[in-house]
Design an enzyme around this catalytic site. Structure first.
Site, PDB file in Angstrom:
ATOM      1  N   THR A 172       0.871  -1.181   0.000  1.00  0.00           N
ATOM      2  CA  THR A 172       0.000   0.000   0.000  1.00  0.00           C
ATOM      3  C   THR A 172       0.901   1.222   0.000  1.00  0.00           C
ATOM      4  O   THR A 172       2.027   1.168   0.491  1.00  0.00           O
ATOM      5  CB  THR A 172      -0.911   0.057   1.243  1.00  0.00           C
ATOM      6  N   LYS A 183     -12.869  17.225  13.839  1.00  0.00           N
ATOM      7  CA  LYS A 183     -13.546  17.212  15.133  1.00  0.00           C
ATOM      8  C   LYS A 183     -13.741  18.644  15.586  1.00  0.00           C
ATOM      9  O   LYS A 183     -12.809  19.304  16.020  1.00  0.00           O
ATOM     10  CB  LYS A 183     -12.732  16.414  16.140  1.00  0.00           C
ATOM     11  N   GLU A 218      -5.993  -4.046   0.907  1.00  0.00           N
ATOM     12  CA  GLU A 218      -6.179  -5.140   1.872  1.00  0.00           C
ATOM     13  C   GLU A 218      -7.434  -5.970   1.627  1.00  0.00           C
ATOM     14  O   GLU A 218      -7.602  -7.023   2.234  1.00  0.00           O
ATOM     15  CB  GLU A 218      -6.247  -4.568   3.300  1.00  0.00           C
ATOM     16  N   TRP A 229     -18.520  15.654  14.741  1.00  0.00           N
ATOM     17  CA  TRP A 229     -17.683  15.256  13.620  1.00  0.00           C
ATOM     18  C   TRP A 229     -18.211  15.877  12.335  1.00  0.00           C
ATOM     19  O   TRP A 229     -19.408  15.814  12.065  1.00  0.00           O
ATOM     20  CB  TRP A 229     -17.693  13.721  13.462  1.00  0.00           C
TER      21      TRP A 229
HETATM   22  P1  ADP Z   1      -3.644   3.392  -1.546  1.00  0.00           P
HETATM   23  O1  ADP Z   1      -3.828   4.693  -0.812  1.00  0.00           O
HETATM   24  O2  ADP Z   1      -2.346   2.736  -1.412  1.00  0.00           O
HETATM   25  O3  ADP Z   1      -4.157   3.449  -2.943  1.00  0.00           O
HETATM   26  P2  ADP Z   1      -5.853   1.759  -1.006  1.00  0.00           P
HETATM   27  O4  ADP Z   1      -6.184   1.754  -2.436  1.00  0.00           O
HETATM   28  O5  ADP Z   1      -5.837   0.472  -0.310  1.00  0.00           O
HETATM   29  O6  ADP Z   1      -4.509   2.397  -0.737  1.00  0.00           O
HETATM   30  O7  ADP Z   1      -6.810   2.789  -0.276  1.00  0.00           O
HETATM   31  C1  ADP Z   1      -7.939   2.359   0.400  1.00  0.00           C
HETATM   32  C2  ADP Z   1      -8.714   3.518   0.956  1.00  0.00           C
HETATM   33  O8  ADP Z   1      -9.230   4.328  -0.094  1.00  0.00           O
HETATM   34  C3  ADP Z   1      -9.938   3.100   1.724  1.00  0.00           C
HETATM   35  O9  ADP Z   1      -9.630   2.712   3.029  1.00  0.00           O
HETATM   36  C4  ADP Z   1     -10.789   4.358   1.656  1.00  0.00           C
HETATM   37  O10 ADP Z   1     -10.398   5.299   2.614  1.00  0.00           O
HETATM   38  C5  ADP Z   1     -10.472   4.908   0.309  1.00  0.00           C
HETATM   39  N1  ADP Z   1     -11.533   4.535  -0.642  1.00  0.00           N
HETATM   40  C6  ADP Z   1     -11.522   3.516  -1.518  1.00  0.00           C
HETATM   41  N2  ADP Z   1     -12.654   3.503  -2.261  1.00  0.00           N
HETATM   42  C7  ADP Z   1     -13.413   4.540  -1.835  1.00  0.00           C
HETATM   43  C8  ADP Z   1     -14.699   5.061  -2.197  1.00  0.00           C
HETATM   44  N3  ADP Z   1     -15.440   4.539  -3.184  1.00  0.00           N
HETATM   45  N4  ADP Z   1     -15.146   6.143  -1.519  1.00  0.00           N
HETATM   46  C9  ADP Z   1     -14.425   6.720  -0.538  1.00  0.00           C
HETATM   47  N5  ADP Z   1     -13.205   6.286  -0.163  1.00  0.00           N
HETATM   48  C10 ADP Z   1     -12.696   5.208  -0.793  1.00  0.00           C
END
Ligand code: ADP
Length: 532
Positions: A175, A429, A320, A434
């Protein structure tokens, strides 16, 4: 076994095509039965090189047919395909290659220079293979460098794929690590195949043999969202964009190859939609697109539907979760409700499919009611969700019942639709309440003059934190802070509105095209709000 996916495609959809815009330039096309033979050749070549089950084999490559062959050649013999994001900083690439202790690296022509620059720092890499043929092979200092076509040339095109424990690791993806060192997520044969089954379903991405799938999401970003597995599993045609990720090339490829389905992050679609609009172009073959990685603005879903007759399937997921967690598609129950409610539901991050469960735990530690309002921490549990990180097995994040904490904050409603309201660390916050940064960003992006917005919490002496919005105005437009605030005021309570708006030319992006909040927070950490 992952090998069973390509064997199925070669046997039952043998003539279905894989089309690639190559790094060398021309379009390359062949069929699953040819890809299968070449995947076997790459597997045999790796075996003669002494590659053993569990060895990590790195790639620095675009979405191409050769990279696709390695998805099967490497994993099929029990080795681990480690796809690296070339847009990471040098320091991060050095860290992950050495952390993974990759034995070999397959590099696209575009990344030879990058590999040469860093190569001296990779003690574990015994040999480099450049993903090209002899005619295009550059002069290079890379250790033991050979072209891919030469590497596989003499290897037999048949292999009895080994059968081993389905829990064995098959691929590895780090990641981007916006905080701390990047973390390696290991996928297994079992997690990969179950995930592909779940994601292809009708209620999820709804994929089948009649589809032509264009993965714009890179193979190094959560395995191009599993498209290299789902396409052979369903017998769909696969269209691979190679290095040409600009809007014009993507639109051309959609039209020339009659792509019916594509997947990409919102930032890519923003550019493609702008290009379509400004040139008056069409993408008539496209039926559906899955968009995820960050929140999809409502205006994007509307534009796709109203102007291009394309159904947007927003997905929420993480590296993940392989990556599909939830998908926003209509259930029969919701399809019977008013168009307004349907639109609202489809703008949420969606529902789970069989194979993954979610729960939302509120501030007091109780399960949040399904009222669409109470927000809390989002947890997932699934055979395709990570249990721990590679070589960090002592830091298992799961709770006692096997639930994985996603770091996202969400609500869910009576119809089972989950809505992401924030990242745990991005929530603002304000005086014990929130405020969702994502909702403000989405609303601002809905204004026709705003292309992107980011909201962060900045220090406020009375309220602890208050929202500050950074906005990028569309080219050739002018909009004042008060106009934008007035627009937002129609959708939010007064206390939820940003205390200030700063217009910027661009926002910093991460290596996967998401707005980089950490960088913005750093830049504006001492920002004095007018209200403070
Ligand atoms: P990287 O930042 O390495 O690309 P990831 O792709 O695993 O890591 O990122 C996952 C995160 O992206 C999620 O935990 C969430 O916060 C955000 N995310 C993914 N899809 C969406 C979505 N459709 N709407 C809002 N947030 C999203």
């Amino acid at each position: 076994m992952i090998s069973s996916l390509l064997r199925y495609a070669a046997t039952y959809h043998g003539g279905r095509e894989i089309v690639t815009r190559t790094v060398e330039g021309p379009i390359h096309r062949y069929a699953y039965r040819d890809a299968y033979k070449r995947a076997a050749k790459s597997a045999n070549a790796l075996l003669s090189e002494g590659v053993k089950p569990g060895d990590r084999i790195a790639t620095l490559a675009w979405n191409t047919h050769r990279h696709f062959e390695l998805f099967y050649g490497v994993s099929g013999i029990g080795a681990v395909l480690h796809t690296i994001n070339p847009r990471l900083f040098d320091e991060q690439i050095k860290y992950i290659v050495n952390h993974a202790a990759d034995r070999m690296m397959f590099v696209d022509l575009s990344f030879v220079e990058l590999a040469e620059r860093l190569g001296g720092e990779f003690p574990f890499i015994e040999r480099y293979v450049v993903l090209t043929d002899r005619a295009h092979m550059p002069r290079t200092t890379l250790r033991g460098a050979i072209s891919y076509e030469d590497f596989i040339a003499d290897a037999p095109d048949h292999i009895d794929w080994p059968d081993f424990d389905e829990h064995a690791a098959s691929s590895l993806c780090y990641t981007s690590g916006t905080t701390g060192d990047p973390k390696g997520v290991l996928y297994s044969h079992r997690s990969t195949v179950i995930h592909a089954l779940a994601a292809a379903q009708r209620g999820a991405l709804d994929l089948g043999a009649e589809d032509a799938i264009l993965p714009i999401a890179p193979m190094y970003h959560a395995n191009a969202w599993a498209m290299p597995y789902i396409a052979p599993m369903t017998g769909a045609k696969l269209v691979l964009p190679g290095p040409k990720m600009d809007p014009e090339s993507i639109i051309d490829l959609i039209n020339e190859e009659s792509a019916t389905f594509a997947c990409a992050v919102p930032t890519v679609w923003t550019m493609v939609l702008d290009h379509l609009e400004s040139r008056g172009l069409r993408i008539d073959s496209m039926k559906r697109t899955t968009i995820g990685g960050s929140a999809v603005p409502q205006s994007m879903i509307d534009t796709f539907r109203d102007k291009y007759d394309v159904r947007v399937l927003q997905i929420w997921g993480m590296t993940e979760t392989s990556p599909m967690g939830t998908v926003s598609s209509l259930t029969p129950e919701v399809a019977n409700l008013s168009p307004k409610v349907q639109r609202e539901q489809l703008s949420k991050q969606g529902r789970v499919q069989y194979g993954i469960e979610i729960k939302i735990v509120d501030k007091d530690g109780s399960l949040a009611p399904r009222d669409g309002e109470t927000s809390g921490d989002l947890w997932v549990k699934s055979p395709f969700a990570a249990k721990c990180y590679f070589k960090r097995e002592d830091e298992i994040p799961l709770d006692d019942d096997g639930w994985f904490p996603t770091g996202d904050v969400a609500t869910w409603d009576q119809y089972g639709y989950m809505k992401i309201t924030d990242r745990t660390k991005d929530v603002i916050k304000s005086g014990g309440e929130w405020i969702s940064s994502i909702e403000l960003e989405n609303a601002a992006s809905g204004h026709p003059y705003i292309t992107q917005a980011a909201v962060i919490g900045v220090y406020h002496p009375k309220w602890e934190e208050r929202p500050l919005m950074l906005a990028v105005a569309a080219q050739g437009t002018t909009i004042s802070k008060d106009e934008l605030l007035g627009y937002l005021a129609k959708q939010f309570a007064k206390w939820q509105l940003p205390d200030d708006i700063v217009f910027v030319d661009e926002l910093p992006l991460t290596a996967t095209g998401k707005i980089k909040k950490t960088a913005i927070r750093e830049t504006y950490k001492d920002y004095k709000l007018p209200s403070a």
